[in-house]
Enzyme design. Structure first.
Site, PDB file in Angstrom:
ATOM      1  N   ALA A   1     -22.363  31.019 -13.577  1.00 58.88           N
ATOM      2  CA  ALA A   1     -23.229  30.670 -14.703  1.00 58.88           C
ATOM      3  C   ALA A   1     -22.573  29.624 -15.595  1.00 58.88           C
ATOM      4  O   ALA A   1     -21.379  29.701 -15.892  1.00 58.88           O
ATOM      5  CB  ALA A   1     -23.560  31.914 -15.519  1.00 58.88           C
TER       6      ALA A   1
ATOM      7  N   PHE B   1     -16.853  11.794 -21.289  1.00 58.89           N
ATOM      8  CA  PHE B   1     -17.414  11.406 -22.592  1.00 58.89           C
ATOM      9  C   PHE B   1     -18.594  12.323 -22.919  1.00 58.89           C
ATOM     10  O   PHE B   1     -19.475  12.545 -22.095  1.00 58.89           O
ATOM     11  CB  PHE B   1     -17.886   9.952 -22.554  1.00 58.89           C
ATOM     12  CG  PHE B   1     -18.393   9.450 -23.879  1.00 58.89           C
ATOM     13  CD1 PHE B   1     -17.533   8.792 -24.754  1.00 58.89           C
ATOM     14  CD2 PHE B   1     -19.705   9.649 -24.266  1.00 58.89           C
ATOM     15  CE1 PHE B   1     -17.996   8.327 -25.977  1.00 58.89           C
ATOM     16  CE2 PHE B   1     -20.178   9.192 -25.489  1.00 58.89           C
ATOM     17  CZ  PHE B   1     -19.315   8.529 -26.347  1.00 58.89           C
TER      18      PHE B   1
ATOM     19  N   TYR C   1     -17.894  21.253 -22.803  1.00 56.45           N
ATOM     20  CA  TYR C   1     -18.034  21.617 -21.394  1.00 56.45           C
ATOM     21  C   TYR C   1     -16.700  21.480 -20.649  1.00 56.45           C
ATOM     22  O   TYR C   1     -16.284  22.378 -19.917  1.00 56.45           O
ATOM     23  CB  TYR C   1     -19.095  20.721 -20.746  1.00 56.45           C
ATOM     24  CG  TYR C   1     -19.368  21.017 -19.287  1.00 56.45           C
ATOM     25  CD1 TYR C   1     -20.177  22.085 -18.916  1.00 56.45           C
ATOM     26  CD2 TYR C   1     -18.834  20.219 -18.286  1.00 56.45           C
ATOM     27  CE1 TYR C   1     -20.444  22.350 -17.580  1.00 56.45           C
ATOM     28  CE2 TYR C   1     -19.093  20.468 -16.943  1.00 56.45           C
ATOM     29  CZ  TYR C   1     -19.900  21.535 -16.605  1.00 56.45           C
ATOM     30  OH  TYR C   1     -20.158  21.808 -15.280  1.00 56.45           O
TER      31      TYR C   1
END
Length: 250
Positions: free
Chosen positions: A92, A151, A156
């Site tokens: 996930a 960038f 994340y």
């Protein structure tokens, strides 16, 4: 664990493009597969029916991977219905891409909770099963951008980089218990998440960086995950295996 013992596999994010491919490969290898999905997923029933028609008798389980309590309740249900879990794929993940100067605290926290906190929330629920069985396989899905940065992806990339530190620590702790823990770091794949990348960015910036000249296919990653989840992969643990078409080598 005896080869005759039924093995139950749980794949988080199991109904996405990569998750679906992983579920299929694990099922083909003889595992009982439970596809975990977010509580708000309204297409779970339709997905299960479609998979069943294709010959994949999956089960499904709603859970919020960002919530420890939700994961605990979900795995209690899985255990009651299917038995102990011996294979876990932590797949996930979400993105909230924005430059760091514009990134909000919510953008940061939401991605870290879903992508990284989930490693603890989910894995904590199955490790005692694996110890009792004397056998286990954990595969954590990271990303090429967790290795090299990107960038607009400080949240994340940080979450995906953290995954491998988690992998290595668990690999050390459980190696003598016949439980392997590995990371798989895919590059850009033909999935709905990658489809959100603007076409000009894909054609001018991303594809030119990939030596093989194309996006990866979810099934290519799924085959690797399936191998890591099998008996024969017993000597692979603590690894971070890149599958990115040569986009990042180190």
């Amino acid at each position: 664990m005896s080869s005759n013992t039924p093995k139950v596999a749980v794949v988080t994010g199991g109904m996405g493009g990569l998750g679906e491919a992983i579920c299929k490969r694990l099922s083909e290898s003889g595992l009982t597969v439970v596809a975990a999905h977010s509580p708000g997923n309204r297409r779970a029933g339709e997905w299960l029916e479609r998979m069943s028609q294709d010959g994949y008798p999956f089960a499904a389980q709603a859970m919020d991977v960002a919530s420890f309590a939700s994961c605990r309740e979900a795995f209690e249900e899985i255990r009651r219905r299917r038995g102990p879990v011996s294979v876990l794929v932590n797949n996930a993940g979400i993105t909230r891409d924005v430059s760091f100067r514009k990134m909000s605290e919510e953008d940061w926290q939401t991605v870290l909770r879903t992508n990284l906190d989930s490693m603890f929330n989910v894995t904590k629920q199955v490790i005692e099963d694996m110890l009792a069985l004397g056998w286990g396989r954990i595969v954590n899905i990271s990303s090429v951008n967790g290795q090299r940065g990107a960038f607009g992806q400080a949240n994340y990339a940080a979450s995906k980089a953290g995954i491998h530190g988690f992998t290595k620590s668990l690999a050390v702790e459980f190696a003598k218990k016949n439980i392997t823990v590995n990371t798989v770091s895919p590059g850009y794949l033909h999935t709905a998440m990658v489809a959100q990348v603007p076409k000009d960015v894909m054609e001018t910036r991303i594809l030119p960086e990939i030596p093989v000249g194309r996006l990866g296919e979810p099934d290519e990653v799924a085959q690797l995950v399936s191998y890591l989840a099998c008996e024969r992969a017993a000597f692979i643990t603590g690894a971070n295996i890149s599958i990115n078409g040569g986009q990042h080598m180190y």
